[in-house]
Design an enzyme around this catalytic site. Structure first.
Site, short mmCIF file in Angstrom:
data_model
loop_
_atom_site.label_atom_id
_atom_site.label_comp_id
_atom_site.label_asym_id
_atom_site.label_seq_id
_atom_site.Cartn_x
_atom_site.Cartn_y
_atom_site.Cartn_z
N GLU A 113 0.86 -1.17 0.00
CA GLU A 113 0.00 0.00 0.00
C GLU A 113 0.91 1.23 0.00
O GLU A 113 1.86 1.31 0.77
CB GLU A 113 -0.89 -0.03 1.25
CG GLU A 113 -1.62 1.25 1.58
CD GLU A 113 -2.68 1.64 0.56
OE1 GLU A 113 -3.23 0.75 -0.10
OE2 GLU A 113 -2.93 2.84 0.44
N CYS A 155 -5.45 5.18 5.96
CA CYS A 155 -5.15 3.96 5.22
C CYS A 155 -6.43 3.21 4.87
O CYS A 155 -7.40 3.26 5.61
CB CYS A 155 -4.26 3.07 6.09
SG CYS A 155 -3.71 1.59 5.22
N CYS A 180 -5.08 -1.28 6.61
CA CYS A 180 -5.31 -1.58 8.04
C CYS A 180 -6.45 -0.65 8.47
O CYS A 180 -6.27 0.29 9.21
CB CYS A 180 -4.05 -1.32 8.84
SG CYS A 180 -3.39 0.33 8.68
N HIS A 205 -6.34 2.92 12.97
CA HIS A 205 -6.13 4.31 13.37
C HIS A 205 -7.33 4.86 14.13
O HIS A 205 -7.21 5.86 14.84
CB HIS A 205 -5.78 5.17 12.16
CG HIS A 205 -4.50 4.71 11.51
ND1 HIS A 205 -3.28 4.91 12.11
CD2 HIS A 205 -4.26 4.02 10.37
CE1 HIS A 205 -2.33 4.37 11.34
NE2 HIS A 205 -2.91 3.82 10.29
N ARG A 212 0.65 -4.59 10.99
CA ARG A 212 2.06 -4.38 10.65
C ARG A 212 2.92 -3.97 11.84
O ARG A 212 4.12 -3.77 11.69
CB ARG A 212 2.18 -3.34 9.53
CG ARG A 212 1.73 -3.90 8.23
CD ARG A 212 1.29 -2.87 7.22
NE ARG A 212 0.53 -3.55 6.18
CZ ARG A 212 -0.74 -3.96 6.35
NH1 ARG A 212 -1.40 -3.71 7.47
NH2 ARG A 212 -1.35 -4.63 5.41
N SER A 220 4.68 1.15 9.80
CA SER A 220 5.58 1.23 8.64
C SER A 220 6.52 2.43 8.76
O SER A 220 7.55 2.45 8.08
CB SER A 220 4.79 1.29 7.34
OG SER A 220 4.12 0.07 7.12
N CYS A 232 3.33 -0.48 4.39
CA CYS A 232 2.21 0.41 4.06
C CYS A 232 2.69 1.84 4.16
O CYS A 232 2.75 2.41 5.24
CB CYS A 232 1.01 0.19 4.96
SG CYS A 232 -0.28 1.38 4.53
N CYS A 249 0.16 4.63 5.40
CA CYS A 249 0.17 4.86 6.84
C CYS A 249 1.41 5.62 7.28
O CYS A 249 1.35 6.51 8.12
CB CYS A 249 0.16 3.52 7.57
SG CYS A 249 -1.45 2.77 7.70
NI1 NFE Z 1 -1.76 1.18 6.24
FE1 NFE Z 1 -0.99 0.07 9.06
C1 NFE Z 1 -0.98 -1.52 9.76
C2 NFE Z 1 -0.97 0.95 10.61
S1 NFE Z 1 0.98 0.70 8.76
S2 NFE Z 1 -1.39 -0.63 7.00
O1 NFE Z 1 -1.02 -2.59 10.10
O2 NFE Z 1 -0.99 1.51 11.53
O3 NFE Z 1 2.26 -0.04 8.94
#
Ligand code: NFE
Ligand code: MG
Length: 573
Positions: A14, A61, A64, A68, A485, A508, A552, A555
């Site tokens: 992503e 994102c 995931c 958030h 992640r 990430s 990702c 993110c």
């Molecule tokens: Ni956009 Fe995420 C996850 C977050 S980023 S995928 O899992 O927070 O590494």
């Protein structure tokens, strides 16, 4: 002779990531992880109602999707002192748990498998032999000769059209592919099956979250879902039974498809248990509460850190040790770019000094001290890996009973020592192990929820502090969540009921980070050092290690150029 190579964009992730690597005598000797995208949310949160923040941050994102929201409401709860009722904690666990399981399966089959599975070779597999192989590792019903023949015919028809769709543009036939044709065909069959499976099981989000992606029932202090055993349009026994059914389906696929396949193909790639370890520092802040007002240390996943691959020594963690650097990132700090800022004091001022795009003949890493849109988070000034591997390593070091049992079983089956976890293969195996454990845990949590509701406890939100008039004039809070992640944290400062500062430090961002002021590489960069490259024009090996982290970048870089300028142009395959 040293030669630099570029992979841009890295696909099957992503967001937008560019990797530059220096190759000498067929081995990577240096690497740069370059986030090439720039978008934004943190700054537009300032001045808004903290109770609305989750709704905005969830849009960091689309992969995931829930995480958030989770970290955001926890940050607000921490700041203003809310206690979340057990029903809401368990519903959150289920939303997060199924997110994690779905995400890991999608990663393994759709984003990572084709680094190891050669589709072209699958075309020459014997469907009968494939059926025997599949039946020798699992009693999953979709394993007949007819089934595999049909899958093979489907892929052949695809190839016949010369429009390979999701299978276009890979390094088919690369010498680093090691699986026999039958194992390749089995992988392709799973790839297609997993597409259907993931759509089904995520209906848990439709029931508990009202939609997916981006469930809508988050709420500071609880969950905004009516609970009433006697009402049709509330969370009742019927809905819980429906959720349970989906969780059983989710677990079955992981137990009978994902894990047996992982164990069947890993022996062909055992050399990757010695490649891609990287920084070998592992960090988690723990997650999945199972009681009301529980201490973080008693969560199902416990906080901890392991440094320099030093098993079995897990140490405690503290939020104050986290800081972000921008020495090599396209931002500037008012007090100077070499300082680390704790997230509550975080600043997000862009300062793009890189080459003007497009730059087909340039290396961003040659140009400038700054080379990425990703900041560099550090824990006690040290780079740490976060994610399933970090969680499994820390859990294993802590003697977590479920983690230890499955990790030991996998190591024993592969004949590998625990230190083999510190590798590309270990990272990929750890994700499978975590999916297995969480798919089992989800069933426990749904039963706990049913039990608790059965006791007549229908509380779903702590609303004693819902009204900002009950808040202190100034407050700060942090919300941690173990996203698929890795460790995610949202940091909020509240002043007079409004957001004064908001920072997210994302999995990430930790893993894709560039160097810090001490020149310490980020986890992706360090993991690439020592990776063999058979053919610099087809750097499949870079994809294996980078994909093993499940990047990702959407993110990782969640900022906004308020003027909407074009900053970089990304070539899409
Ligand atoms: Ni956009 Fe995420 C996850 C977050 S980023 S995928 O899992 O927070 O590494
Ligand atoms: Mg951030």
């Amino acid at each position: 002779m040293a030669k630099k190579i570029v992979v841009d964009p890295i696909t099957r992730i992503e967001g937008h990531l560019r990797i530059e690597a220096q190759v000498e005598d067929g081995v990577i000797t240096d690497a740069w992880s370059i986030g090439t995208m720039w978008r934004g949310i943190e700054k537009i949160l300032v001045g808004r109602d903290p109770r609305d923040a989750w709704y905005w941050t969830q849009r960091f994102c689309g992969v995931c999707t829930t995480v958030h929201a989770m970290a955001s409401i926890r940050a607000v709860e921490d700041a203003v002192g809310m206690t979340v009722p057990l029903n809401a904690e368990l519903i959150r666990n289920l939303i997060m748990g199924i997110q994690n399981v779905q995400d890991h399966v999608i990663h393994f089959y759709h984003l990572h498998a084709l680094d190891w599975v050669d589709i072209v070779s699958a075309l020459s597999a014997d469907p009968g032999a494939t059926a025997r192989l599949a039946q020798s590792v699992s009693d999953w019903p979709k394993s007949s000769k007819t089934y595999f023949k049909a899958v093979q015919d489907r892929v052949k028809a695809f190839v016949g059209t010369k429009r390979l769709g999701p299978f276009a543009n890979a390094y088919w036939g690369h010498p680093a592919y090691k699986l026999p044709p039958e194992a390749n065909l089995m992988g392709v069959a799973h790839y297609l099956e997993a597409l259907d499976w993931q759509r089904e099981v995520i209906k848990v989000h439709a029931i508990l979250g009202s939609k997916n992606p981006h469930p809508q029932t988050f709420l500071a202090g609880g969950i905004s879902l009516p609970v009433d055993p006697d009402a049709q349009n509330a969370l009742n026994a019927d809905k819980i039974a429906q959720v349970r059914e989906l969780l059983v389906q989710a677990n079955a696929f992981v137990e009978k498809v994902y894990i047996p396949y992982l164990l069947a193909v890993a022996p062909f790639y055992l050399d990757w248990a010695g490649i891609g370890g990287g920084v070998q520092n592992y960090l988690t802040f723990g997650d999945f509460p199972t009681a009301e007002g529980q201490r973080r240390e008693d969560y199902w996943l416990k906080p901890g850190q392991v440094r320099s691959g030093a098993f079995p020594d897990a140490k405690p963690v503290r939020a104050e040790a986290i800081a972000e650097y921008v020495t090599h990132s396209w931002y500037r700090y008012a007090g100077g770019d070499d300082q680390g800022l704790a997230p509550w004091q975080g600043e997000t001022e862009p300062d793009y000094t890189g080459p003007k795009p497009p730059y087909p003949d340039k290396f961003v890493s040659d140009e400038d001290a700054k080379y990425s849109w990703v900041k560099a988070p550090r824990y006690e000034d040290t780079p740490f890996e976060v994610g399933p591997l970090a969680r499994m390593v820390v859990g294993y070091a802590q003697g977590h009973p479920e983690i230890k049992a499955v990790v030991d079983l996998v190591l024993q089956k592969l004949g590998a020592p625990a230190s083999a976890l510190f590798s590309t293969l270990g990272r990929t195996a750890a994700r499978g192990i975590e999916a297995l454990l969480l798919s089992r845990q989800n069933l426990e949590w749904v039963d706990l929820l049913a039990e608790n509701l059965g006791r007549g406890d229908t509380r779903i939100q702590d609303n004693a502090r819902w009204d900002p008039s009950a808040w202190p004039a100034e407050a700060e809070g942090v919300g941690f969540h173990e996203a698929p992640r890795g460790m995610l944290s949202h940091w909020i400062r509240i002043k007079n009921g409004e957001i004064a500062n908001y920072q997210a430090v994302v999995p990430s961002t930790w893993n894709a980070s560039p160097r810090d002021p001490k020149g310490q590489r980020g986890p992706y960069e360090q993991a690439l050092i020592g990776t063999p490259i058979a053919d610099p024009d087809q750097p499949l090996e870079i994809l294996r290690t980078i994909h093993s982290f499940d990047p990702c970048l959407a993110c990782a870089v969640h900022l906004l150029d308020a003027r909407g300028r074009e900053i970089t142009r990304v070539q899409v395959l």
